[in-house]
Scaffold this motif. Structure first.
Motif, mmCIF file in Angstrom:
data_model
loop_
_atom_site.group_PDB
_atom_site.id
_atom_site.type_symbol
_atom_site.label_atom_id
_atom_site.label_comp_id
_atom_site.label_asym_id
_atom_site.label_seq_id
_atom_site.Cartn_x
_atom_site.Cartn_y
_atom_site.Cartn_z
ATOM 1 N N ALA A 96 -74.457 41.278 6.066
ATOM 2 C CA ALA A 96 -74.757 42.453 5.253
ATOM 3 C C ALA A 96 -73.971 43.640 5.795
ATOM 4 C CB ALA A 96 -76.257 42.762 5.252
ATOM 5 N N ILE A 97 -73.837 44.664 4.951
ATOM 6 C CA ILE A 97 -73.126 45.889 5.323
ATOM 7 C C ILE A 97 -74.048 47.074 5.093
ATOM 8 C CG2 ILE A 97 -71.187 47.420 4.784
ATOM 9 C CD1 ILE A 97 -69.603 44.957 3.930
ATOM 10 N N VAL A 98 -74.130 47.946 6.087
ATOM 11 C CA VAL A 98 -74.825 49.223 5.955
ATOM 12 C C VAL A 98 -73.747 50.282 5.741
ATOM 13 C CG1 VAL A 98 -76.328 50.902 7.078
ATOM 14 C CG2 VAL A 98 -76.691 48.449 7.460
ATOM 15 N N LEU A 99 -73.791 50.953 4.594
ATOM 16 C CA LEU A 99 -72.683 51.806 4.166
ATOM 17 C C LEU A 99 -73.150 53.228 3.902
ATOM 18 C CD1 LEU A 99 -69.688 52.013 3.170
ATOM 19 C CD2 LEU A 99 -70.528 51.310 0.915
ATOM 20 N N ASP A 100 -72.574 54.168 4.628
ATOM 21 C CA ASP A 100 -72.856 55.583 4.397
ATOM 22 C C ASP A 100 -72.123 56.059 3.145
ATOM 23 O OD1 ASP A 100 -73.840 58.140 4.846
ATOM 24 O OD2 ASP A 100 -72.184 58.693 6.168
ATOM 25 N N TRP A 101 -72.617 57.142 2.550
ATOM 26 C CA TRP A 101 -71.965 57.694 1.351
ATOM 27 C C TRP A 101 -70.801 58.596 1.744
ATOM 28 C CZ3 TRP A 101 -74.230 57.821 -3.920
ATOM 29 C CH2 TRP A 101 -73.421 58.522 -4.825
ATOM 30 N N MET A 102 -71.095 59.608 2.569
ATOM 31 C CA MET A 102 -70.083 60.599 2.946
ATOM 32 C C MET A 102 -69.299 60.091 4.148
ATOM 33 S SD MET A 102 -70.442 62.871 0.666
ATOM 34 C CE MET A 102 -69.431 64.195 1.332
ATOM 35 N N LEU A 103 -68.091 59.596 3.891
ATOM 36 C CA LEU A 103 -67.249 59.035 4.938
ATOM 37 C C LEU A 103 -65.884 59.690 4.923
ATOM 38 C CD1 LEU A 103 -67.997 55.238 4.366
ATOM 39 C CD2 LEU A 103 -68.612 56.536 6.421
ATOM 40 N N PRO A 104 -65.226 59.789 6.078
ATOM 41 C CA PRO A 104 -63.847 60.306 6.094
ATOM 42 C C PRO A 104 -62.892 59.361 5.377
ATOM 43 C CG PRO A 104 -64.833 60.320 8.304
ATOM 44 C CD PRO A 104 -65.736 59.514 7.423
ATOM 45 N N ARG A 105 -61.917 59.933 4.689
ATOM 46 C CA ARG A 105 -60.772 59.235 4.090
ATOM 47 C C ARG A 105 -61.105 58.445 2.821
ATOM 48 N NH1 ARG A 105 -58.213 55.795 8.667
ATOM 49 N NH2 ARG A 105 -56.526 55.550 7.123
ATOM 50 N N LEU A 106 -62.326 57.911 2.718
ATOM 51 C CA LEU A 106 -62.712 57.137 1.538
ATOM 52 C C LEU A 106 -64.238 57.095 1.506
ATOM 53 C CD1 LEU A 106 -60.813 55.629 -0.494
ATOM 54 C CD2 LEU A 106 -61.410 53.525 0.702
ATOM 55 N N ASP A 107 -64.852 57.608 0.432
ATOM 56 C CA ASP A 107 -66.313 57.684 0.438
ATOM 57 C C ASP A 107 -66.953 56.326 0.167
ATOM 58 O OD1 ASP A 107 -66.346 57.232 -2.328
ATOM 59 O OD2 ASP A 107 -66.541 59.351 -2.824
ATOM 60 N N GLY A 108 -68.261 56.269 0.410
ATOM 61 C CA GLY A 108 -68.984 55.015 0.319
ATOM 62 C C GLY A 108 -68.893 54.324 -1.032
ATOM 63 N N PRO A 109 -69.133 55.033 -2.154
ATOM 64 C CA PRO A 109 -69.029 54.356 -3.447
ATOM 65 C C PRO A 109 -67.650 53.764 -3.720
ATOM 66 C CG PRO A 109 -70.265 56.390 -3.682
ATOM 67 C CD PRO A 109 -69.729 56.380 -2.285
ATOM 68 N N GLU A 110 -66.585 54.436 -3.271
ATOM 69 C CA GLU A 110 -65.245 53.898 -3.490
ATOM 70 C C GLU A 110 -65.006 52.674 -2.604
ATOM 71 O OE1 GLU A 110 -61.551 53.281 -5.106
ATOM 72 O OE2 GLU A 110 -63.232 54.517 -5.801
ATOM 73 N N VAL A 111 -65.491 52.713 -1.368
ATOM 74 C CA VAL A 111 -65.411 51.529 -0.509
ATOM 75 C C VAL A 111 -66.106 50.351 -1.188
ATOM 76 C CG1 VAL A 111 -66.211 50.510 1.663
ATOM 77 C CG2 VAL A 111 -65.243 52.826 1.652
ATOM 78 N N LEU A 112 -67.278 50.609 -1.737
ATOM 79 C CA LEU A 112 -68.050 49.554 -2.377
ATOM 80 C C LEU A 112 -67.345 49.015 -3.613
ATOM 81 C CD1 LEU A 112 -70.560 47.882 -2.412
ATOM 82 C CD2 LEU A 112 -71.823 49.840 -3.317
ATOM 83 N N ARG A 113 -66.797 49.906 -4.427
ATOM 84 C CA ARG A 113 -66.078 49.442 -5.614
ATOM 85 C C ARG A 113 -64.910 48.540 -5.232
ATOM 86 N NH1 ARG A 113 -67.712 54.460 -8.008
ATOM 87 N NH2 ARG A 113 -66.100 55.591 -6.876
ATOM 88 N N ARG A 114 -64.174 48.922 -4.191
ATOM 89 C CA ARG A 114 -63.025 48.118 -3.781
ATOM 90 C C ARG A 114 -63.459 46.774 -3.204
ATOM 91 N NH1 ARG A 114 -58.353 52.146 -1.307
ATOM 92 N NH2 ARG A 114 -58.604 53.820 -2.848
ATOM 93 N N LEU A 115 -64.566 46.770 -2.480
ATOM 94 C CA LEU A 115 -65.087 45.503 -1.968
ATOM 95 C C LEU A 115 -65.395 44.542 -3.116
ATOM 96 C CD1 LEU A 115 -67.624 46.404 0.868
ATOM 97 C CD2 LEU A 115 -65.596 44.973 1.085
ATOM 98 N N ARG A 116 -66.065 45.053 -4.136
ATOM 99 C CA ARG A 116 -66.426 44.193 -5.256
ATOM 100 C C ARG A 116 -65.187 43.771 -6.034
ATOM 101 N NH1 ARG A 116 -70.515 43.160 -2.440
ATOM 102 N NH2 ARG A 116 -72.479 44.274 -2.836
ATOM 103 N N GLU A 117 -64.216 44.654 -6.178
ATOM 104 C CA GLU A 117 -62.972 44.288 -6.859
ATOM 105 C C GLU A 117 -62.236 43.188 -6.112
ATOM 106 O OE1 GLU A 117 -60.751 47.857 -7.257
ATOM 107 O OE2 GLU A 117 -61.969 48.639 -8.913
#
Length: 230
Positions: free
Chosen positions: A47-68
């Motif tokens: 599992a991954i614990v993912l913060d929303w406000m992150l440097p360089r790439l925010d959490g929702p964008e990280v998540l979208r790319r993971l799913r893509e």
């Protein structure tokens, strides 16, 4: 559990490590979005614990790319953003659960345990199959026709992305991102890895499964003799 924590708050990360490691869990940490994507793409996490406000790439964008990229690892978003519109954004990006700060560590643990149990027990694909080609996501063992394939880590990652998408094509950009994130190497290293993957998956067998779509990318599929695309 083997967890990835993508969080830039060092004190919070330290607290998570102290709590979870004391209970026998393993953790890796990433301080920003691109590092989190890289680790998620190269290691098998429960599992991954993912913060929303992150440097360089925010959490929702990280998540979208993971799913893509085809990842179905359970993701719990951990954030101070507690408004309903924010939660909707998180779930639509692909989150499996959402926990707002401040939170109790035991609650985080039981939520993660529930996500992992649900993922491994109901519907999470543990073995990918295309024709006689199989990839066991738990052991990372690849076989074709019962024969074990010996793959380099980069080739194994390519194989996973292609098999998850099968029979659809995967673009070169998506494959490069799955291997190297936002920092691909110079030269056409992707072509070299696909060549090595073909040597293991296709060369010893009469029926070819890896196909090139010129100017698009690649796919793994069992095609009819008339419908092959090379």
């Amino acid at each position: 559990m083997h967890l990835l924590v993508v969080e830039d708050n060092r004190n919070l990360v330290a607290n998570l490590f102290d709590y979870f490691e004391a209970r026998g869990h393993m953790l890796d940490a990433a301080p920003d979005g691109p590092t989190g994507l890289h680790l998620a793409g190269h290691h098998a996490y429960d599992a991954i614990v993912l913060d929303w406000m992150l440097p360089r790439l925010d959490g929702p964008e990280v998540l979208r790319r993971l799913r893509e990229d085809g990842s179905d690892v359970p993701v719990l978003m951990l954030t101070a953003r507690d408004e309903l519109p924010d939660k909707i954004i998180g779930f639509r990006a692909g989150a499996d659960d959402y926990l707002t700060k401040p939170f109790a560590l035991p609650e985080l643990e039981v939520r993660l345990e529930a996500l992992v149990a649900r993922a491994t027990g109901r519907g999470r694909r543990r073995v990918l199959e295309v024709a006689d080609l199989k990839l066991d996501l738990a052991t990372l063992e690849a076989t074709r026709g019962g024969r074990v394939l010996h793959l380099y880590p980069a080739c194994r990652k390519l194989l996973e992305v292609l098999m998850r998408a099968s029979p659809a094509a995967v673009t070169r950009d998506r494959l490069e991102h799955a291997l190297w994130g936002d920092d691909p190497p110079d030269g056409d290293m992707l072509r070299s890895h696909v060549y090595e993957l073909r040597r293991s998956v296709d060369e010893p067998f009469e029926r070819k499964l890896i196909h090139t779509l010129p100017r698009v990318g690649y796919r793994i599929a069992e095609l009819s003799a008339e419908g092959g695309d090379g």
